[in-house]
Scaffold this motif. Sequence first.
Motif, PDB file in Angstrom:
ATOM      1  N   LEU A 111      92.281 -27.430  79.029  1.00  0.00           N
ATOM      2  CA  LEU A 111      92.647 -28.420  78.010  1.00  0.00           C
ATOM      3  C   LEU A 111      91.846 -29.706  78.179  1.00  0.00           C
ATOM      4  O   LEU A 111      91.453 -30.336  77.194  1.00  0.00           O
ATOM      5  N   LEU A 112      91.593 -30.107  79.420  1.00  0.00           N
ATOM      6  CA  LEU A 112      90.833 -31.336  79.665  1.00  0.00           C
ATOM      7  C   LEU A 112      89.376 -31.179  79.247  1.00  0.00           C
ATOM      8  O   LEU A 112      88.758 -32.131  78.747  1.00  0.00           O
ATOM      9  N   ASN A 113      88.811 -29.987  79.453  1.00  0.00           N
ATOM     10  CA  ASN A 113      87.384 -29.774  79.178  1.00  0.00           C
ATOM     11  C   ASN A 113      87.111 -29.078  77.857  1.00  0.00           C
ATOM     12  O   ASN A 113      85.950 -28.940  77.469  1.00  0.00           O
ATOM     13  N   GLY A 114      88.142 -28.611  77.179  1.00  0.00           N
ATOM     14  CA  GLY A 114      87.926 -27.916  75.916  1.00  0.00           C
ATOM     15  C   GLY A 114      87.563 -26.464  76.124  1.00  0.00           C
ATOM     16  O   GLY A 114      88.237 -25.555  75.663  1.00  0.00           O
ATOM     17  N   LYS A 115      86.465 -26.221  76.829  1.00  0.00           N
ATOM     18  CA  LYS A 115      86.029 -24.872  77.158  1.00  0.00           C
ATOM     19  C   LYS A 115      85.249 -24.918  78.464  1.00  0.00           C
ATOM     20  O   LYS A 115      84.555 -25.903  78.755  1.00  0.00           O
ATOM     21  N   MET A 116      85.355 -23.875  79.256  1.00  0.00           N
ATOM     22  CA  MET A 116      84.697 -23.815  80.560  1.00  0.00           C
ATOM     23  C   MET A 116      84.289 -22.378  80.850  1.00  0.00           C
ATOM     24  O   MET A 116      84.887 -21.432  80.325  1.00  0.00           O
ATOM     25  N   THR A 117      83.275 -22.230  81.712  1.00  0.00           N
ATOM     26  CA  THR A 117      82.956 -20.899  82.208  1.00  0.00           C
ATOM     27  C   THR A 117      83.992 -20.492  83.250  1.00  0.00           C
ATOM     28  O   THR A 117      84.701 -21.333  83.815  1.00  0.00           O
ATOM     29  N   LEU A 118      84.061 -19.202  83.515  1.00  0.00           N
ATOM     30  CA  LEU A 118      85.042 -18.685  84.466  1.00  0.00           C
ATOM     31  C   LEU A 118      84.828 -19.272  85.863  1.00  0.00           C
ATOM     32  O   LEU A 118      85.758 -19.762  86.503  1.00  0.00           O
ATOM     33  N   THR A 119      83.583 -19.258  86.324  1.00  0.00           N
ATOM     34  CA  THR A 119      83.298 -19.720  87.682  1.00  0.00           C
ATOM     35  C   THR A 119      83.548 -21.215  87.827  1.00  0.00           C
ATOM     36  O   THR A 119      84.054 -21.669  88.856  1.00  0.00           O
ATOM     37  N   ALA A 120      83.204 -22.002  86.802  1.00  0.00           N
ATOM     38  CA  ALA A 120      83.426 -23.449  86.879  1.00  0.00           C
ATOM     39  C   ALA A 120      84.919 -23.761  86.939  1.00  0.00           C
ATOM     40  O   ALA A 120      85.350 -24.622  87.711  1.00  0.00           O
ATOM     41  N   ALA A 121      85.705 -23.050  86.145  1.00  0.00           N
ATOM     42  CA  ALA A 121      87.151 -23.283  86.145  1.00  0.00           C
ATOM     43  C   ALA A 121      87.765 -22.894  87.493  1.00  0.00           C
ATOM     44  O   ALA A 121      88.582 -23.636  88.047  1.00  0.00           O
ATOM     45  N   ILE A 122      87.353 -21.751  88.031  1.00  0.00           N
ATOM     46  CA  ILE A 122      87.924 -21.290  89.303  1.00  0.00           C
ATOM     47  C   ILE A 122      87.542 -22.241  90.428  1.00  0.00           C
ATOM     48  O   ILE A 122      88.375 -22.594  91.278  1.00  0.00           O
ATOM     49  N   ARG A 123      86.296 -22.681  90.458  1.00  0.00           N
ATOM     50  CA  ARG A 123      85.861 -23.593  91.510  1.00  0.00           C
ATOM     51  C   ARG A 123      86.629 -24.911  91.443  1.00  0.00           C
ATOM     52  O   ARG A 123      87.078 -25.448  92.470  1.00  0.00           O
ATOM     53  N   LYS A 124      86.808 -25.445  90.235  1.00  0.00           N
ATOM     54  CA  LYS A 124      87.502 -26.727  90.077  1.00  0.00           C
ATOM     55  C   LYS A 124      88.980 -26.609  90.476  1.00  0.00           C
ATOM     56  O   LYS A 124      89.519 -27.482  91.164  1.00  0.00           O
ATOM     57  N   VAL A 125      89.624 -25.529  90.055  1.00  0.00           N
ATOM     58  CA  VAL A 125      91.038 -25.347  90.377  1.00  0.00           C
ATOM     59  C   VAL A 125      91.231 -25.131  91.876  1.00  0.00           C
ATOM     60  O   VAL A 125      92.158 -25.690  92.484  1.00  0.00           O
ATOM     61  N   ALA A 126      90.367 -24.344  92.490  1.00  0.00           N
ATOM     62  CA  ALA A 126      90.478 -24.109  93.926  1.00  0.00           C
ATOM     63  C   ALA A 126      90.296 -25.412  94.708  1.00  0.00           C
ATOM     64  O   ALA A 126      91.016 -25.661  95.693  1.00  0.00           O
ATOM     65  N   TYR A 230      82.234 -18.637  77.752  1.00  0.00           N
ATOM     66  CA  TYR A 230      83.145 -19.764  77.901  1.00  0.00           C
ATOM     67  C   TYR A 230      84.556 -19.340  77.514  1.00  0.00           C
ATOM     68  O   TYR A 230      84.758 -18.470  76.653  1.00  0.00           O
ATOM     69  N   TRP A 231      85.526 -20.001  78.157  1.00  0.00           N
ATOM     70  CA  TRP A 231      86.933 -19.672  77.952  1.00  0.00           C
ATOM     71  C   TRP A 231      87.683 -20.879  77.422  1.00  0.00           C
ATOM     72  O   TRP A 231      87.325 -22.024  77.700  1.00  0.00           O
ATOM     73  N   GLN A 232      88.733 -20.611  76.644  1.00  0.00           N
ATOM     74  CA  GLN A 232      89.553 -21.666  76.072  1.00  0.00           C
ATOM     75  C   GLN A 232      91.013 -21.210  76.031  1.00  0.00           C
ATOM     76  O   GLN A 232      91.322 -20.051  76.272  1.00  0.00           O
ATOM     77  N   ILE A 233      91.890 -22.157  75.719  1.00  0.00           N
ATOM     78  CA  ILE A 233      93.311 -21.849  75.599  1.00  0.00           C
ATOM     79  C   ILE A 233      93.580 -21.135  74.275  1.00  0.00           C
ATOM     80  O   ILE A 233      93.046 -21.523  73.233  1.00  0.00           O
ATOM     81  N   ASN A 234      94.415 -20.113  74.315  1.00  0.00           N
ATOM     82  CA  ASN A 234      94.834 -19.409  73.104  1.00  0.00           C
ATOM     83  C   ASN A 234      96.149 -20.025  72.621  1.00  0.00           C
ATOM     84  O   ASN A 234      97.234 -19.628  73.048  1.00  0.00           O
ATOM     85  N   MET A 235      96.038 -21.027  71.745  1.00  0.00           N
ATOM     86  CA  MET A 235      97.229 -21.745  71.290  1.00  0.00           C
ATOM     87  C   MET A 235      98.190 -20.834  70.535  1.00  0.00           C
ATOM     88  O   MET A 235      99.412 -21.014  70.614  1.00  0.00           O
ATOM     89  N   VAL A 236      97.637 -19.862  69.811  1.00  0.00           N
ATOM     90  CA  VAL A 236      98.503 -18.956  69.045  1.00  0.00           C
ATOM     91  C   VAL A 236      99.423 -18.183  69.978  1.00  0.00           C
ATOM     92  O   VAL A 236     100.608 -17.982  69.691  1.00  0.00           O
TER      93      VAL A 236
END
Length: 531
Positions: A111-126, A230-236
């Motif tokens: 939500l903060l970044n709008g869209k992210m790659t899988l590896t970038a999201a995992i690295r940031k969360v970890a 890139y991945w994003q939130i599925n609001m639906v």
Amino acid sequence: MTAVEMQLSALLLREHYGEIVDRVGSFLIRTGAQPLRVIVSETGTSSDQVKKALCVLIQHGLVTYQMHKRGFVEYSAQSDRCLRILRFPRFIYTAKTLYGDTGELIVEELLLNGKMTLTAAIRKVADRLTETMEDGKSVEYSEVLATFSQLADTHFVQRCPTIAEGTAEGRPPPAPTLVTEEKEMYIVPKVTLIGRGKRRRSSDDDEGATRSKRAKKDSGVESGQDDGIYWQINMVRFHQHFRDQAVISAVSNKMDQTSSEIVRTMLRMSEVTTSSNAAFTQPLSSNEIFRALPAGYNIAKQVLDQYLTLLADDPLEFVGRSGDSGGGMFVINLHKAIASLAIANLESIVQERFGSRCARIYRLLLRKRHLEQKQVEDFAMIPAKEAKEMLYKMLSVNLVTLQEIPKTPDHAPSRTFYLYAVNPLSAARMLLQRCYKTVANLIERRQFETKENKRLLEKSQRIEAIIASMQATGAEDSQLQEIEEMITAPERQQLENLKRNVNKLDASEIQVDETIFILESYINSTKAKST
């Protein structure tokens, strides 16, 4: 889009993305699709700032673009998605409830970044999870990947549609086309993740380029497997979950906990296979429902059949029969459930605003459809004067409609029937606009409270930063107490009052948004029926 919705969208854009993004986004919401040069000239903003604002809006899916037939690009705002910013806290809380802290941080980062790659999201969360651990342990990337895969399997996150653009020599690029297929939107790419989250160090600020160069090496990701996805939130999907929870809660309040657990099981079995705008869930046999019940929920097959029969015969009609094979086939009537929830909200609003007697008249009109004033008095058992006054009160705020049916062409009052009725859809639209206005007022009030106490908040933040730095250097308790005493007792009381008021305003926003969601779902389901 109405003026109230535009006002709320502008407040949300300003609060989350800043003044320039608000200026550009509000202009596009107000005027529709516009080219870059018009946006620059009409907003009075420099070209570079407009481009940066458009990049932010496109990154978060709030603006789309397409090539005009004359060869220039037009930008248009997604007004509905702007209003969905209000629901971000509920998205994050839902992910935390279902998938724990890891799921919460994954959704928050997306939500903060709008869209992210899988590896970038995992690295940031970890990294964020590792920083919160006090025992010095680190979170493995594979643990975060497992939670991300669960979110993708249940469709809470999805791939962003890839954009294919082609250029021909001497011609402008055509409009972008979305090429991602539906079945591929929830497939997590196979990547090798070796490593763990890292704690932030003071020396990292001096490394700059070195850190960015070795980022891929530290992550242990095989090159080429995650590029361009890139991945994003599925609001639906989140909205579908909110709808299911509202239905489960309604069944629990109407009947009992066992009935709600049966409905929860039916909804869980159909959550991925049923589209968001479907009128019914997939038909399920009683045997399938029995096998899918939670392991610790001890209930006999015969008792389950009795509960299913009671649910199917209930006047609410949340559960319906679809056949007799396999011990009986059952479905959840989603549109009927949403309509019942919306009407219950309307009745509650009438009762809170006008009293229980008006609510009785309102429920009577909902049940009988059309009634004359004398009939309302008789059925509701209310004196004529009071009934007339109550009907006129509700008529003045458009909660009740009055229809004239003349016996003769001259429309003489003595030869005309005056029928009172309730139009739930019209009332829902009107109350939805009032809810939007309420949320806008709450946001403005919170901003006013924060602005009035800006100096005190800045002082409190400076003192907290000083205390944190002194604790890191091993300062004595007497020194820390001396710093804390820089905030006087009246100022501390003022800060507590501000915090309490802001928390109340935030809670009110979330509660109003729950009503907004029910009313929006009811309006959308009614549109789907008519089409």
